[in-house]
Design a protein around this motif. Structure first.
Motif, mmCIF file in Angstrom:
data_model
loop_
_atom_site.group_PDB
_atom_site.id
_atom_site.type_symbol
_atom_site.label_atom_id
_atom_site.label_comp_id
_atom_site.label_asym_id
_atom_site.label_seq_id
_atom_site.Cartn_x
_atom_site.Cartn_y
_atom_site.Cartn_z
ATOM 1 N N ALA A 142 -12.309 11.830 -9.401
ATOM 2 C CA ALA A 142 -11.306 10.640 -9.271
ATOM 3 C C ALA A 142 -10.149 10.815 -10.558
ATOM 4 O O ALA A 142 -9.171 10.390 -10.301
ATOM 5 C CB ALA A 142 -12.405 9.588 -9.300
ATOM 6 N N VAL A 197 -3.439 6.863 -7.321
ATOM 7 C CA VAL A 197 -4.712 5.727 -7.733
ATOM 8 C C VAL A 197 -5.279 5.784 -6.102
ATOM 9 O O VAL A 197 -6.402 5.716 -5.835
ATOM 10 C CB VAL A 197 -3.945 4.474 -7.938
ATOM 11 C CG1 VAL A 197 -5.034 3.257 -7.638
ATOM 12 C CG2 VAL A 197 -3.711 4.367 -9.291
ATOM 13 N N LYS A 198 -4.600 5.889 -5.129
ATOM 14 C CA LYS A 198 -4.694 5.941 -3.902
ATOM 15 C C LYS A 198 -5.944 7.120 -3.343
ATOM 16 O O LYS A 198 -6.762 7.027 -2.795
ATOM 17 C CB LYS A 198 -3.664 5.887 -2.608
ATOM 18 C CG LYS A 198 -3.177 4.426 -2.630
ATOM 19 C CD LYS A 198 -2.225 4.325 -1.394
ATOM 20 C CE LYS A 198 -0.771 5.011 -1.613
ATOM 21 N NZ LYS A 198 0.214 4.645 -0.782
ATOM 22 N N GLU A 199 -5.428 8.340 -3.927
ATOM 23 C CA GLU A 199 -6.064 9.407 -3.679
ATOM 24 C C GLU A 199 -7.636 9.636 -4.436
ATOM 25 O O GLU A 199 -8.568 10.018 -3.862
ATOM 26 C CB GLU A 199 -5.488 10.879 -4.114
ATOM 27 C CG GLU A 199 -4.183 11.248 -3.170
ATOM 28 C CD GLU A 199 -3.243 11.903 -4.008
ATOM 29 O OE1 GLU A 199 -3.487 12.464 -5.005
ATOM 30 O OE2 GLU A 199 -2.081 11.743 -3.533
ATOM 31 N N ALA A 200 -7.628 8.646 -5.603
ATOM 32 C CA ALA A 200 -9.041 8.690 -6.204
ATOM 33 C C ALA A 200 -9.946 8.044 -5.285
ATOM 34 O O ALA A 200 -9.672 7.177 -4.488
ATOM 35 C CB ALA A 200 -8.853 7.886 -7.430
ATOM 36 N N LYS A 201 -11.200 8.847 -5.191
ATOM 37 C CA LYS A 201 -12.366 8.437 -4.343
ATOM 38 C C LYS A 201 -13.624 7.912 -5.274
ATOM 39 O O LYS A 201 -13.799 9.058 -6.333
ATOM 40 C CB LYS A 201 -12.916 9.412 -3.402
ATOM 41 C CG LYS A 201 -11.589 9.334 -2.270
ATOM 42 C CD LYS A 201 -12.257 10.047 -1.201
ATOM 43 C CE LYS A 201 -11.124 10.315 0.017
ATOM 44 N NZ LYS A 201 -10.031 10.454 -0.482
ATOM 45 N N TYR A 202 -14.167 6.854 -5.239
ATOM 46 C CA TYR A 202 -15.348 6.862 -6.296
ATOM 47 C C TYR A 202 -16.406 6.074 -5.401
ATOM 48 O O TYR A 202 -16.662 5.171 -5.304
ATOM 49 C CB TYR A 202 -15.097 5.916 -7.234
ATOM 50 C CG TYR A 202 -16.222 5.963 -8.356
ATOM 51 C CD1 TYR A 202 -16.338 7.157 -9.090
ATOM 52 C CD2 TYR A 202 -16.719 4.677 -8.431
ATOM 53 C CE1 TYR A 202 -17.361 6.994 -10.006
ATOM 54 C CE2 TYR A 202 -17.889 4.521 -9.434
ATOM 55 C CZ TYR A 202 -18.162 5.931 -10.126
ATOM 56 O OH TYR A 202 -19.131 5.868 -11.069
ATOM 57 N N ASN A 207 3.747 1.967 -1.451
ATOM 58 C CA ASN A 207 4.659 1.963 -2.451
ATOM 59 C C ASN A 207 4.117 2.215 -3.844
ATOM 60 O O ASN A 207 4.569 2.264 -4.939
ATOM 61 C CB ASN A 207 6.072 1.092 -2.477
ATOM 62 C CG ASN A 207 5.690 -0.175 -3.018
ATOM 63 O OD1 ASN A 207 4.532 -0.695 -3.273
ATOM 64 N ND2 ASN A 207 6.822 -1.045 -3.108
ATOM 65 N N ILE A 208 2.695 2.000 -3.995
ATOM 66 C CA ILE A 208 2.011 2.085 -5.242
ATOM 67 C C ILE A 208 1.754 3.627 -5.716
ATOM 68 O O ILE A 208 1.900 4.512 -4.916
ATOM 69 C CB ILE A 208 0.660 1.234 -5.379
ATOM 70 C CG1 ILE A 208 -0.168 1.848 -4.130
ATOM 71 C CG2 ILE A 208 1.190 -0.237 -5.135
ATOM 72 C CD1 ILE A 208 -1.536 1.055 -4.188
ATOM 73 N N ASN A 209 1.073 3.671 -6.712
ATOM 74 C CA ASN A 209 0.993 4.973 -7.451
ATOM 75 C C ASN A 209 0.050 5.821 -6.179
ATOM 76 O O ASN A 209 -1.149 5.341 -6.111
ATOM 77 C CB ASN A 209 0.126 4.815 -8.492
ATOM 78 C CG ASN A 209 -0.235 6.015 -9.372
ATOM 79 O OD1 ASN A 209 -0.006 7.283 -8.575
ATOM 80 N ND2 ASN A 209 -0.324 6.097 -10.821
ATOM 81 N N PRO A 210 0.619 6.920 -5.712
ATOM 82 C CA PRO A 210 -0.201 7.507 -4.724
ATOM 83 C C PRO A 210 -1.351 8.231 -5.126
ATOM 84 O O PRO A 210 -2.288 8.378 -4.418
ATOM 85 C CB PRO A 210 0.771 8.521 -4.156
ATOM 86 C CG PRO A 210 1.675 8.737 -5.227
ATOM 87 C CD PRO A 210 1.641 7.318 -5.957
ATOM 88 N N TYR A 227 0.731 -1.260 0.008
ATOM 89 C CA TYR A 227 0.135 0.170 0.002
ATOM 90 C C TYR A 227 0.802 1.322 0.159
ATOM 91 O O TYR A 227 0.465 2.213 -0.568
ATOM 92 C CB TYR A 227 -0.880 -0.123 1.375
ATOM 93 C CG TYR A 227 -2.175 1.123 1.317
ATOM 94 C CD1 TYR A 227 -3.047 1.148 0.169
ATOM 95 C CD2 TYR A 227 -1.765 2.246 2.200
ATOM 96 C CE1 TYR A 227 -3.703 2.026 0.307
ATOM 97 C CE2 TYR A 227 -2.766 3.349 2.014
ATOM 98 C CZ TYR A 227 -3.568 3.216 1.218
ATOM 99 O OH TYR A 227 -4.625 4.081 0.839
ATOM 100 N N LEU A 282 -6.366 10.795 -10.258
ATOM 101 C CA LEU A 282 -5.515 9.848 -10.929
ATOM 102 C C LEU A 282 -4.358 10.639 -11.689
ATOM 103 O O LEU A 282 -3.276 10.295 -12.004
ATOM 104 C CB LEU A 282 -6.283 9.095 -12.053
ATOM 105 C CG LEU A 282 -7.036 7.996 -11.316
ATOM 106 C CD1 LEU A 282 -8.007 7.312 -12.312
ATOM 107 C CD2 LEU A 282 -6.176 6.952 -10.432
#
Lengths: 487, 487
Positions: free
Chosen positions: A185, A19-24, A14-17, A12, A189
Motif C-alpha cells: 500500500a 491513493v486509488k492504487e493502494a490496497k489494504y 481526478n484525485i491522486n491515482p 474519482y 502511494l
C-alpha cells in the motif's frame, strides 16, 4: 448532491491515482461487512445465525478481551493524572498503586515533562535510552539512543523509511509474498515498485536465499533500481520464524547487492518454536566475524507496543533503530518525522515500559510475569488448537505455528465452489471468506490481500479470540461448505 | 564509515528528492541549536548568559508549564486503568476522582472497549457522535458523525486530504503566505504546487479576496490545475481572525472556481477580538440564503486537542469534518486512513471531552470553568504584554493580537546588521533570531520559515511562556542589537 457532482473539484477520476492504487485488505470489504453484521446484531440479536462477530481479521488483542498488563496501565494512569503523585493524595494513591508504579511514573514525568507536551520529534531522549539498553541486552551488542526513533505504532516508521527510499517510479523495494499489505500500500502511494520474492510454503514459509538473487537479477535486468529488501520476522501473515542462518544469508545478499534491510520485527516476542534472533544481532556478529564485508549494510528494525504480550494497539507506540545509514540521509529522516511533530507521548512511555518491565524483586514483578506468561501460553495454546483443527479439515493445509499472531492455511476448493465464486465475481479465497463470515460471524482475510502464488488460495486468521467455540464454528462451516459444493 | 559511503544503498543524492525539498523550520536549525543550548545548561548552568531556554518557537503550552485541565486528565487516567472503576476500589477511587469523571470514564470505555484496542479507522463511532453534536451547537446547522474523522493531531488530517487532492505535479493548492509550514512541506513531499496568496499585513493580516482571483487567474494561465484553497483561521503564524464577510467571500471564490476549501480551524477557541465563525456555518448559511450557488462546495475543517485551552499536544488528538465530497472520493479517504489503522485511542477520548466538557450543575464544571478561563485570560494578557513590548521596540511593527497563539512582527534591520547577516551566510531574519537565541535563550522562528513578502522580515513567537521576564530579555537584547549595528 449527485446532480452537482460534475461541479465538484474532486471526483474519482481526478484525485491522486496512487491513493486509488493502494490496497489494504485487512480493513477492506470483509471487515466492512463484518462491522455491518455487528451493527445488525446490536439491533436484532436474531438477525444472523450467530450471536457475535469474531474479528480474526486483525491483530487486535484487546478488542478480543486480552487484558492489558496491569503495571503498564497503572503507570499510564498515573502519568495522565500527576496529582495522584502529590503528597495530599499519597495515602489514597498507595491503596491503588504499587510503589514501583508510582516510582516509574515519577521518572517518566521527569523525562517527558508532561504527556500533553510535544516531545522531541525523535521521541524523548530518556526513553530512547531505555530502548537502546533493551537492544543491547537482547543482542549483546551496543546500541545508540541517537539512532532510535520512537514512532506512532510501527506503521508510521515503515512509512517514514519507504518515503525516504522511494526516489522515483523506478525505485524497487523487495517484499516477501505473502506480506503485510502496509508495504505494498505504501509503495503504491509512493509510486515505487514492489519487487516480490515468494516465501516457501512447504518448508514453513521459509526464505530461499537463492531465490532472492534470481528476483534481484530479474528486476535489475528490467531496469528497476532495487534499493531495499523488507523482511517480516516473525512473519505476517505466515507465522514463520527465521533461523539464524537465513538472516545471515539475507544480510549477505543485502551486503552484496547494496540494499537497505528493513526488518519488521514487531512480533519478536511472539515466538513459539526456537528463539527470536534480531537482524541487528546477526549483522553485528557478521561484522565481527568477517571484517569489512558487512560494513556497508544499512539496517532499520521496527518494533511496536501493539503486538507481543503488550498488545496495546490503540496506544500507538513503536520505535525503529537505524544502523549504518549515511548521516545526511539520517538528517532527512529526522526532518521527515519532525513534520508530524512527535509520536503520542503516552505511547512513548509505554514503549519504555515494554522494553524495561518490572524486574525480579520489584513489587510488580510477580504479577507482571504471571500476566505475561498467561498471555503467551494462551496464544500458544490457541495457535495449536487452530492448527489441529486445520489439519483435520478437508482440502486445508496449514504449516506449524512458529510465531506472530497468525496462521495462513491453504484452501483448495472444488470445481463447483470455484464456479460459485466466479458467479459472484469473487476470487476463490474472497468467496470462501465471505461465506465463512456470513455463516459463522468469523471474519478472516483472504490470501489475495497479502499476495500468494498464482493458483493457490489462502486466508489469514489471528488466533487471538478467546475460547475454542469459534474454532468449532469454522470446522462446522467448512464441512458444510465442502459438502455443499462437492463435485 | 565514510570510506564505505559509496557502497551504501542510500546517500543524499539518490534518496527521494521530494523529501529533501520539504522544509519545516518550526523544528529546524534554530530549534536544534536551542536544544543543544538546553543540554549545555544542564551540564553547566553558567555556560550561557541565561539560565534556561524559552521555547517560543512552537505552540507547545504544557512544555511551558501550562497545567492541563483537571477533568480531562482524571478521565484519561481512569480509562487507562479501568480497575479503578471496580467495586473493590470504589472507596479509594472516590477520594481521588469526582463522580462525573468516573461516569465519563465508564461511558468512554463502553464506547471504545479498551484504550489499547484499535478502533474503527475513522475513530470510535460514539465519540464521533459527540463531535457532530458539538459542531451542530457551534454552528446551528446539522452535522453527520459519518462525515467526522478522528485523527492523530490535525497534522495527520491535513496530510490525508492533501494526499487525496495531489493528483500530479500540476495540481495546485492555494496557501496563504505566511502559512504554517506543514502545508508547503506536505505539498513538497507530494510533488504538488503551492499557489501562494499573500495576506495583508497592514490590515491585521486580513485576506484580500480580490487578490485570490488574481492569483488563481495567474496560476491557471500558467497551466496549473488549482484544486484547493487552504485557509488558517485564526491565523498561524499571523494571529489574525477572519470576519464573517471574508469567509463568505472565500467560499464564493471557491464555489466559482470549483475549489476544495481546507479550513484549518485548530485555534477556534483562541480568539481575543470578536467571535470565531466556522467555515461550515457560513457555508450552510450561504446555501440557505442563495439556493444552488454553493451546493458544489467541498469543505474540510480541521480541529485539534493540541491548541485552545486544552493544549494537549502530546496526546495527538484531532478530527476533520467532510462536507459535500463525492462518496467515491470519501471511500478513498477512508481507505487512506485505514492504512494507518487508527488514531491513538486516548487522544480520541480527549477529543470527545474537548467537545463535550463538564456542563453546569455537574461536579467538575466549576473547576473546569475556572481552569479554562484562567488559561484563556493568561494567554490574552501575555499576548497584549508582548504586543506592547513590540510597539516600543525600534524597527519592529506588530499587528494587534486577535487570536491563535502567535505574533508575527516585522523587523527592519540596519545596513550594518544586513551585512553581518550576509557575512554569516544567513537571511536577515535568521541572523536576528539566532542572535536573539544566543543572547537570551529565547527561541523564535524566522519569518522565512513561514513565507513573507520579498524584502520584508519577520519572526514568529508564541505567547505561551509564563511570566514577563522573557519579554524583558527580548526588549533588552533588541536594544543592544540595534545599538551594536547602528549605521
Amino acid at each position: 448532491m449527485s446532480s452537482t457532482s460534475q461541479l465538484r473539484s474532486l471526483n474519482y477520476d481526478n484525485i491522486n491515482p496512487h491513493v486509488k492504487e493502494a490496497k489494504y485488505a485487512v480493513r477492506g470489504e470483509l471487515a466492512n461487512k463484518a462491522e455491518s453484521i455487528r451493527r445488525d446484531l446490536e439491533q436484532d440479536p436474531s438477525s444472523h445465525p450467530f450471536d457475535h462477530v469474531i474479528f480474526a481479521n486483525i491483530g487486535n488483542p484487546q478488542q478480543l478481551d486480552q487484558k492489558p498488563i496491569t503495571f503498564f496501565r497503572q503507570v499510564l494512569s498515573l502519568i495522565q493524572y500527576p496529582d495522584l503523585l502529590n503528597e495530599a493524595n499519597a495515602e489514597a494513591a498507595r491503596q491503588l498503586y504499587p510503589e514501583d508504579a508510582l516510582e516509574r511514573a515519577r521518572w517518566l514525568l521527569k523525562s517527558v515533562k508532561s504527556v500533553g507536551a510535544y516531545s522531541h520529534s525523535q521521541g524523548a531522549p530518556a526513553l530512547r535510552n531505555s530502548v537502546a539498553r533493551y537492544i543491547e541486552q537482547r543482542d549483546g551488542h551496543p546500541a545508540d539512543p541517537e539512532s532510535i526513533y520512537l514512532t506512532t505504532g510501527a506503521s508510521s516508521g515503515v512509512n517514514t523509511l519507504l518515503h525516504v527510499v522511494a526516489a522515483g517510479p523506478n525505485t524497487g523495494v523487495m517484499i516477501p509474498i505473502p506480506q503485510y499489505p502496509l508495504y505494498t500500500a505504501t509503495l503504491a502511494l509512493l509510486n515505487a515498485k514492489p519487487v516480490e520474492y515468494y516465501l516457501e510454503e512447504p518448508s514453513h514459509w521459509s526464505t530461499d536465499c537463492n531465490a532472492l538473487y534470481d528476483v534481484w537479477n530479474h528486476a535489475q535486468a528490467e531496469g528497476t533500481d532495487v534499493r531495499c529488501i523488507c523482511v517480516i520476522n516473525p512473519g505476517n501473515p505466515t507465522g514463520a520464524s527465521l533461523p539464524y542462518k537465513s538472516i545471515e544469508d539475507i544480510l549477505t545478499f543485502a551486503a552484496e547487492k547494496k540494499l537497505v534491510v528493513m526488518a519488521d520485527e514487531v512480533y519478536q516476542t511472539n515466538v513459539f518454536i526456537g528463539e527470536f534472533v534480531s537482524f541487528k544481532k546477526v549483522l553485528r556478529d557478521l561484522q565481527k566475524k568477517v571484517p569489512g564485508k558487512y560494513d556497508n549494510v544499512e539496517l532499520v528494525s521496527f518494533h511496536s507496543t501493539s503486538k507481543g504480550m503488550v498488545g496495546e494497539c490503540g496506544q500507538r507506540g513503536g520505535y525503529f533503530e537505524l544502523v549504518g545509514f549515511d548521516p545526511k540521509v539520517v538528517a532527512e529522516i529526522y526532518k521527515f518525522v519532525s513534520i508530524s511533530l512527535c509520536p503520542p507521548v503516552g505511547g512513548q512511555c509505554l514503549v519504555e515500559m515494554m522494553v524495561n518491565p518490572p524486574k525480579e524483586g520489584e513489587p510488580s514483578h510477580a504479577l507482571y510475569k504471571k500476566e505475561y506468561d498467561a498471555i503467551y501460553n494462551g496464544l500458544k495454546t490457541r495457535a495449536y488448537a487452530l492448527h489441529d483443527a486445520f489439519k483435520h479439515m478437508e482440502g486445508v493445509e496449514s504449516q506449524d505455528p512458529q510465531g506472530a499472531m497468525y496462521m495462513f492455511p491453504t484452501i483448495k476448493l472444488s470445481q463447483k465452489a470455484v464456479e460459485a465464486a466466479e458467479k459472484e465475481g469473487r476470487k476463490q479465497d474472497e468467496f470462501y471468506c465471505m461465506e465463512l463470515l456470513k455463516a459463522t460471524g468469523v471474519c478472516v482475510v483472504p490470501g489475495s490481500g497479502f499476495g500468494q502464488k498464482d493458483g493457490t488460495w489462502h486466508f489469514r486468521t489471528t488466533f487471538l479470540a478467546p475460547g475454542t467455540d469459534w474454532v468449532g464454528r469454522i470446522v462446522d462451516f467448512h464441512k458444510g461448505f465442502m459438502d455443499k459444493y462437492r463435485d
